[in-house]
Write a protein that holds these residues in place. Structure first.
Motif, PDB file in Angstrom:
ATOM      1  N   MET A  34       0.954  -1.262   0.041  1.00  0.00           N
ATOM      2  CA  MET A  34      -0.074   0.003   0.014  1.00  0.00           C
ATOM      3  C   MET A  34       0.794   1.185   0.056  1.00  0.00           C
ATOM      4  SD  MET A  34      -3.022  -0.919  -0.525  1.00  0.00           S
ATOM      5  CE  MET A  34      -3.220  -2.404  -0.725  1.00  0.00           C
ATOM      6  N   TRP A  35       2.104   1.217   0.713  1.00  0.00           N
ATOM      7  CA  TRP A  35       2.705   2.441   0.769  1.00  0.00           C
ATOM      8  C   TRP A  35       3.321   2.535  -0.735  1.00  0.00           C
ATOM      9  CZ3 TRP A  35       4.069   6.076   4.273  1.00  0.00           C
ATOM     10  CH2 TRP A  35       5.322   6.670   4.075  1.00  0.00           C
ATOM     11  N   LYS A  36       3.815   1.819  -1.292  1.00  0.00           N
ATOM     12  CA  LYS A  36       4.265   1.730  -2.661  1.00  0.00           C
ATOM     13  C   LYS A  36       3.253   2.213  -3.681  1.00  0.00           C
ATOM     14  CE  LYS A  36       8.099  -1.618  -2.596  1.00  0.00           C
ATOM     15  NZ  LYS A  36       8.816  -2.721  -3.291  1.00  0.00           N
ATOM     16  N   LEU A  37       2.101   1.610  -3.503  1.00  0.00           N
ATOM     17  CA  LEU A  37       0.976   1.951  -4.301  1.00  0.00           C
ATOM     18  C   LEU A  37       0.609   3.686  -4.208  1.00  0.00           C
ATOM     19  CD1 LEU A  37      -1.224  -1.178  -4.514  1.00  0.00           C
ATOM     20  CD2 LEU A  37       0.227  -0.193  -6.355  1.00  0.00           C
ATOM     21  N   GLY A  38       0.765   4.025  -2.789  1.00  0.00           N
ATOM     22  CA  GLY A  38       0.104   5.258  -2.378  1.00  0.00           C
ATOM     23  C   GLY A  38       0.925   6.388  -2.858  1.00  0.00           C
ATOM     24  N   TRP A  39       2.556   6.157  -3.419  1.00  0.00           N
ATOM     25  CA  TRP A  39       3.313   7.129  -3.710  1.00  0.00           C
ATOM     26  C   TRP A  39       3.400   7.389  -5.234  1.00  0.00           C
ATOM     27  CZ3 TRP A  39       5.130  10.804  -1.072  1.00  0.00           C
ATOM     28  CH2 TRP A  39       5.541  10.591   0.413  1.00  0.00           C
ATOM     29  N   THR A  40       2.272   8.163  -5.605  1.00  0.00           N
ATOM     30  CA  THR A  40       2.134   8.456  -7.057  1.00  0.00           C
ATOM     31  C   THR A  40       2.927   9.830  -7.414  1.00  0.00           C
ATOM     32  OG1 THR A  40       0.238   9.751  -6.623  1.00  0.00           O
ATOM     33  CG2 THR A  40      -0.117   7.519  -7.327  1.00  0.00           C
ATOM     34  N   PRO A  41       3.195   9.889  -8.545  1.00  0.00           N
ATOM     35  CA  PRO A  41       3.928  11.246  -8.940  1.00  0.00           C
ATOM     36  C   PRO A  41       3.521  12.683  -8.529  1.00  0.00           C
ATOM     37  CG  PRO A  41       4.107   9.823 -10.771  1.00  0.00           C
ATOM     38  CD  PRO A  41       3.019   9.078  -9.873  1.00  0.00           C
ATOM     39  N   PRO A  42       2.218  12.880  -8.593  1.00  0.00           N
ATOM     40  CA  PRO A  42       1.698  13.851  -7.937  1.00  0.00           C
ATOM     41  C   PRO A  42       1.924  14.125  -6.405  1.00  0.00           C
ATOM     42  CG  PRO A  42      -0.083  13.126  -9.435  1.00  0.00           C
ATOM     43  CD  PRO A  42       0.965  12.043  -9.181  1.00  0.00           C
ATOM     44  N   ARG A  43       1.603  12.852  -5.770  1.00  0.00           N
ATOM     45  CA  ARG A  43       1.969  13.071  -4.406  1.00  0.00           C
ATOM     46  C   ARG A  43       3.538  13.247  -3.990  1.00  0.00           C
ATOM     47  NH1 ARG A  43      -1.998   8.169  -2.107  1.00  0.00           N
ATOM     48  NH2 ARG A  43      -3.916   9.092  -2.645  1.00  0.00           N
TER      49      ARG A  43
END
Length: 156
Positions: A34-43
């Protein structure tokens, strides 16, 4: 207490510890995903901007001397130069591969053309064995075809 009762208690406790360890491992794996999926480019960009703002607020620009600005500029320029160099080397590598492939294709085409020219010259110069040469005789200067050579050997 009896020995059997103690042994059963230890087994139940070991099983409970194993279940807790399995649950903790699955929770850790799920959290990592979930941590890896949560770090999107805009974030990532927003987090960088917020962190930069907080660092700027914690250390005002008036305290930052000219030396630190020069260090910051030097670091940024070297980072940009290394990124450009990496991109240029990648482009050069792709161009080299393309050039090597085209040279190989060009060499193959030249070789095929040369072989076709030699074959055409031989076809014009060589007489046909069935009509021009006497039976059992090979004209000088040209080698017979494999089938004709085998026939000539077998007739002797």
């Amino acid at each position: 207490m009896r020995f059997e009762t103690l042994r059963q208690r230890v087994e139940r406790t070991e099983a409970r510890v194993q279940r807790c360890m399995d649950r903790a491992e699955s929770s850790r794996t799920e959290l990592r995903q979930m941590w890896k999926l949560g770090w999107t480019p805009p974030r990532i960009i927003i987090a960088g901007a917020v962190a930069g703002f907080l660092v700027g607020r914690a250390e005002p620009l008036s305290k930052v001397g000219g030396t630190r600005w020069l260090q910051l500029i030097g670091t940024a320029s070297s980072m940009i130069a290394s990124i450009r160099a990496a991109a240029a080397s990648e482009t050069a590598e792709d161009a080299a591969q393309t050039a090597a492939a085209s040279e190989t294709a060009e060499d193959a085409a030249q070789t095929a053309a040369a072989e076709a020219a030699v074959a055409g010259t031989e076809a014009q110069a060589a007489p046909t064995y069935g009509h021009a040469a006497a039976p059992g005789r090979v004209p000088t200067g040209t080698a017979p075809a494999p089938a004709e050579a085998a026939t000539e050997i077998s007739e002797r």
